[in-house]
Design a protein around this motif. Structure first.
Motif, mmCIF file in Angstrom:
data_model
loop_
_atom_site.group_PDB
_atom_site.id
_atom_site.type_symbol
_atom_site.label_atom_id
_atom_site.label_comp_id
_atom_site.label_asym_id
_atom_site.label_seq_id
_atom_site.Cartn_x
_atom_site.Cartn_y
_atom_site.Cartn_z
ATOM 1 N N GLY A 1 0.804 -1.227 0.000
ATOM 2 C CA GLY A 1 0.000 0.000 0.000
ATOM 3 C C GLY A 1 0.829 1.265 0.000
ATOM 4 O O GLY A 1 0.381 2.305 0.500
ATOM 5 N N LEU A 2 2.031 1.196 -0.575
ATOM 6 C CA LEU A 2 2.923 2.352 -0.580
ATOM 7 C C LEU A 2 2.373 3.430 -1.515
ATOM 8 O O LEU A 2 2.101 3.167 -2.688
ATOM 9 C CB LEU A 2 4.318 1.933 -1.036
ATOM 10 C CG LEU A 2 5.426 2.982 -0.920
ATOM 11 C CD1 LEU A 2 5.754 3.233 0.549
ATOM 12 C CD2 LEU A 2 6.677 2.523 -1.678
ATOM 13 N N GLY A 3 2.216 4.651 -1.006
ATOM 14 C CA GLY A 3 1.672 5.710 -1.841
ATOM 15 C C GLY A 3 1.937 7.087 -1.269
ATOM 16 O O GLY A 3 2.367 7.247 -0.125
ATOM 17 N N PRO B 1 -1.651 4.031 -3.900
ATOM 18 C CA PRO B 1 -1.092 2.924 -3.120
ATOM 19 C C PRO B 1 -0.857 1.680 -3.973
ATOM 20 O O PRO B 1 -1.727 1.256 -4.726
ATOM 21 C CB PRO B 1 -2.160 2.684 -2.050
ATOM 22 C CG PRO B 1 -2.806 4.023 -1.869
ATOM 23 C CD PRO B 1 -2.834 4.636 -3.242
ATOM 24 N N MET B 2 0.337 1.110 -3.847
ATOM 25 C CA MET B 2 0.690 -0.068 -4.629
ATOM 26 C C MET B 2 1.563 -1.002 -3.795
ATOM 27 O O MET B 2 2.182 -0.595 -2.816
ATOM 28 C CB MET B 2 1.415 0.324 -5.918
ATOM 29 C CG MET B 2 2.777 0.949 -5.713
ATOM 30 S SD MET B 2 3.646 1.318 -7.276
ATOM 31 C CE MET B 2 3.981 -0.321 -7.899
ATOM 32 N N ARG C 1 6.721 5.698 -12.115
ATOM 33 C CA ARG C 1 7.921 4.872 -11.917
ATOM 34 C C ARG C 1 8.908 5.545 -10.959
ATOM 35 O O ARG C 1 9.311 4.969 -9.947
ATOM 36 C CB ARG C 1 8.617 4.619 -13.254
ATOM 37 C CG ARG C 1 7.761 3.929 -14.306
ATOM 38 C CD ARG C 1 8.441 3.968 -15.663
ATOM 39 N NE ARG C 1 8.816 5.334 -16.024
ATOM 40 C CZ ARG C 1 9.563 5.653 -17.067
ATOM 41 N NH1 ARG C 1 10.033 4.700 -17.844
ATOM 42 N NH2 ARG C 1 9.851 6.912 -17.347
ATOM 43 N N THR C 2 9.300 6.770 -11.283
ATOM 44 C CA THR C 2 10.265 7.482 -10.448
ATOM 45 C C THR C 2 9.687 7.781 -9.075
ATOM 46 O O THR C 2 10.400 7.713 -8.061
ATOM 47 C CB THR C 2 10.707 8.780 -11.150
ATOM 48 O OG1 THR C 2 11.409 8.442 -12.354
ATOM 49 C CG2 THR C 2 11.613 9.609 -10.252
ATOM 50 N N GLU C 3 8.393 8.090 -9.028
ATOM 51 C CA GLU C 3 7.761 8.379 -7.735
ATOM 52 C C GLU C 3 7.842 7.168 -6.810
ATOM 53 O O GLU C 3 8.120 7.316 -5.608
ATOM 54 C CB GLU C 3 6.294 8.780 -7.956
ATOM 55 C CG GLU C 3 6.092 10.148 -8.591
ATOM 56 C CD GLU C 3 6.314 10.177 -10.096
ATOM 57 O OE1 GLU C 3 6.184 11.260 -10.688
ATOM 58 O OE2 GLU C 3 6.615 9.120 -10.692
ATOM 59 N N ALA C 4 7.627 5.971 -7.363
ATOM 60 C CA ALA C 4 7.736 4.747 -6.559
ATOM 61 C C ALA C 4 9.167 4.555 -6.066
ATOM 62 O O ALA C 4 9.397 4.203 -4.898
ATOM 63 C CB ALA C 4 7.293 3.535 -7.389
ATOM 64 N N ALA C 5 10.142 4.791 -6.945
ATOM 65 C CA ALA C 5 11.543 4.633 -6.567
ATOM 66 C C ALA C 5 11.927 5.593 -5.446
ATOM 67 O O ALA C 5 12.613 5.207 -4.488
ATOM 68 C CB ALA C 5 12.434 4.859 -7.792
ATOM 69 N N ASP D 1 2.852 8.727 2.454
ATOM 70 C CA ASP D 1 1.803 9.010 3.433
ATOM 71 C C ASP D 1 0.855 7.829 3.602
ATOM 72 O O ASP D 1 -0.167 7.933 4.274
ATOM 73 C CB ASP D 1 1.031 10.290 3.089
ATOM 74 C CG ASP D 1 0.526 10.326 1.651
ATOM 75 O OD1 ASP D 1 0.254 9.250 1.094
ATOM 76 O OD2 ASP D 1 0.398 11.426 1.095
ATOM 77 N N SER D 2 1.202 6.700 2.959
ATOM 78 C CA SER D 2 0.447 5.467 3.194
ATOM 79 C C SER D 2 1.373 4.285 2.935
ATOM 80 O O SER D 2 2.356 4.391 2.208
ATOM 81 C CB SER D 2 -0.773 5.381 2.274
ATOM 82 O OG SER D 2 -0.383 5.225 0.912
#
Length: 519
Positions: free
Chosen positions: A283-285, A292-293, A313-317, A327-328
């Motif tokens: 739930g990373l987001g 959230p993913m 892509r870059t935001e997840a990295a 924030d999640s």
């Protein structure tokens, strides 16, 4: 879409070059009153350069700009604004400590009897915002309002100068879905009032939610101009990445992960599934950046992130590395929960990160190869535990040899090296920290073919030795060739996870264009 025959803004044969780079070549664009015209293209397509030509930041080398049929040559953003071309950028360029009304009128305060007419200014500000159906207290500091409202204030400021053309350059990059809808509601109202709007974005869903027409740019040229209703999402993606129409598959992409790959690909995919997990993110987001993913990365596995520019892509990295605060969601390393408040926390957990922005977030161009190489290791040790010079020199010499870095000396400034050799130094920087996981964001962008192959051979060898690698690249063949698993991103969300062999270039594009009614 406007039915008027005469464009309010017309670009004819716009060209612009910089030393060694042809940024724009013969670009044409027609913008009509009462329409939202969306400009799309991948990174490096020429969108930003075209906007800067339009707004007087750059002078075109060739071509003509006509506003309501009259040739214009804006020499500055102020001159373009006075002509009626106003721009709202991704980063709101306002003063958060000033009131809403002051931000709208800054530099143009109305006066009465030689003094600022505060009451009149506040009334006009309220009226401008109500024109966009925004009702707020204009006497309050701008900082008290969310980013979406700040965007509306920036638009109101643009409308104050009787703008004929409103340019919105990536205005939704930091907005969540509700804030985007608020902005779009305002844009629809302005369109009904006859405003000509040029909307620059890289989000497919938003393009189809607001656009009347779409101009696609690729490699500094206009690929084509299309009615939004007549261009499917898949066709749009194909045109952006340069896939010929004849190469488009008729069948949709394979089902995520559950789909069985071919027998040739099954062995490596099944082998990686048996490896122990190094990192799990659930739930990373981050609001306005990434929905959230879930991400799982195993030791000895190369996980590829595919997608268009702005897909997340870059935001997840950056979230995984602590460069941005999530924030999640939760992150666990080797089964233990971690809270990454900064990159230092991620480095301490055994994670390294090569940023896509090599010049601004990677290499310190004035420092030597040796100094650049030991930066991450020194940061992990802390300033009180300086690395002895002999140890620095030995590390630098060893990695220059191991990666084949072409430099006259380890004391040579890294800024004098080629892009490929700079990238090798940055890779060596993280290898010196002996990481368990390496995040590579566009590690081969802008370097020659031989250097690309050398870097990817080295990365693949690291993977075989047990390192977990998260690999991001805009080059689909590279992602497909190297990855054990692929997560396809679209519009800041995970569009699906696939094992090696389940996708090819065409089916990746289908996933990116998922939900297209034309398919």
């Amino acid at each position: 879409m406007s039915t008027l025959s005469s464009p309010v803004l017309e670009l004819r044969g716009i060209s612009k070059s910089f030393p060694g780079v042809k940024a724009l070549s013969g670009v044409a664009l027609n913008l009509y009153p009462g329409e939202v015209h969306t400009l799309m293209g991948q990174n490096g397509a020429g969108k930003s350069t075209l906007i800067k030509v339009l707004t007087g930041v750059y002078t075109p080398d060739a071509g003509q700009i006509l506003l309501e049929g009259t040739p214009i040559q804006p020499a500055s953003t102020l001159e373009a604004q006075n002509l009626g071309i106003s721009t709202v950028y991704q980063e709101v360029n306002l003063c958060p400590n000033l009131s809403v009304a002051e931000n709208i009128f800054i530099g143009r305060y109305p006066r009465k009897l030689g003094r600022i007419d505060w009451r009149g200014m506040q009334q006009q500000a309220t009226s401008l915002l109500e024109r966009m159906q925004i009702r707020i207290d204009v006497t309050q500091p701008l900082a008290r309002y969310p980013l979406a409202i700040q965007q509306m204030v920036a638009i109101s400021r643009a409308l104050l100068v009787s703008a004929k053309v409103l340019i919105l350059d990536e205005p939704t990059s930091s907005l969540d879905e509700k804030e985007v809808e608020l902005l779009f509601s305002v844009l629809r109202g302005l369109r009904e009032q006859g405003m000509a709007i040029l909307f620059v974005t890289h989000f497919l869903d938003q393009t189809y939610a607001i656009s009347d027409r779409i101009t696609v740019m690729r490699n500094g040229e206009r690929e084509g101009e299309y009615a939004c209703s007549e261009l499917s999402r898949l066709e749009l993606v194909n045109k952006m990445v340069g896939v010929p129409a004849g190469d488009t598959a008729a069948e949709p992409a394979a089902e995520p992960a559950a789909a069985a790959p071919s027998s040739a690909a099954a062995a490596p995919a099944e082998a990686t599934l048996k490896l122990p997990a190094f990192l799990r993110a659930l739930g990373l987001g981050r609001k306005g950046a990434l929905a959230p993913m879930d991400i799982e990365l195993r030791q000895g596995e190369l996980l590829g992130l595919a997608g268009l520019l702005g897909s997340g892509r870059t935001e997840a990295a950056r979230l995984l590395f602590g460069a941005d605060r999530a924030d999640s969601g939760t992150i666990s390393i080797d089964g233990k929960d971690h809270n990454f408040n900064s990159p230092r926390d991620a480095i301490a957990a055994g994670i390294g990160f090569c940023s896509e922005d090599r010049k601004h977030e990677g290499a310190v161009l004035e420092l030597s190869v040796r100094e650049n190489l030991i930066l991450a290791l020194q940061a992990r040790l802390g300033i009180m535990r300086a690395i002895p010079m002999k140890r620095q020199q030995q590390l630098a010499e060893d990695y220059v040899k191991a990666l084949g870095i072409k430099t006259a000396s380890i004391e040579t400034p890294i800024g004098t090296l080629s892009g490929g050799n700079q990238q090798k130094v940055l890779l060596a920087r993280w290898m010196a920290t002996e990481p368990k996981m390496l995040i590579l964001d566009e590690p081969t962008r802008g370097i020659d073919v031989r250097a690309k192959q050398e870097i990817m051979d080295y990365v693949t060898a690291l993977c075989r030795k047990g390192m977990a690698i998260l690999f991001i690249s805009s080059e689909l063949p590279e992602v497909l060739r190297c990855s054990d698993r692929i997560v396809v991103m679209r519009d800041r969300k995970a569009g699906g996870e696939y094992p090696r062999g389940a996708l090819d270039e065409t089916s990746v594009l289908h996933v990116i264009a998922a939900g297209d009614a034309h398919e």
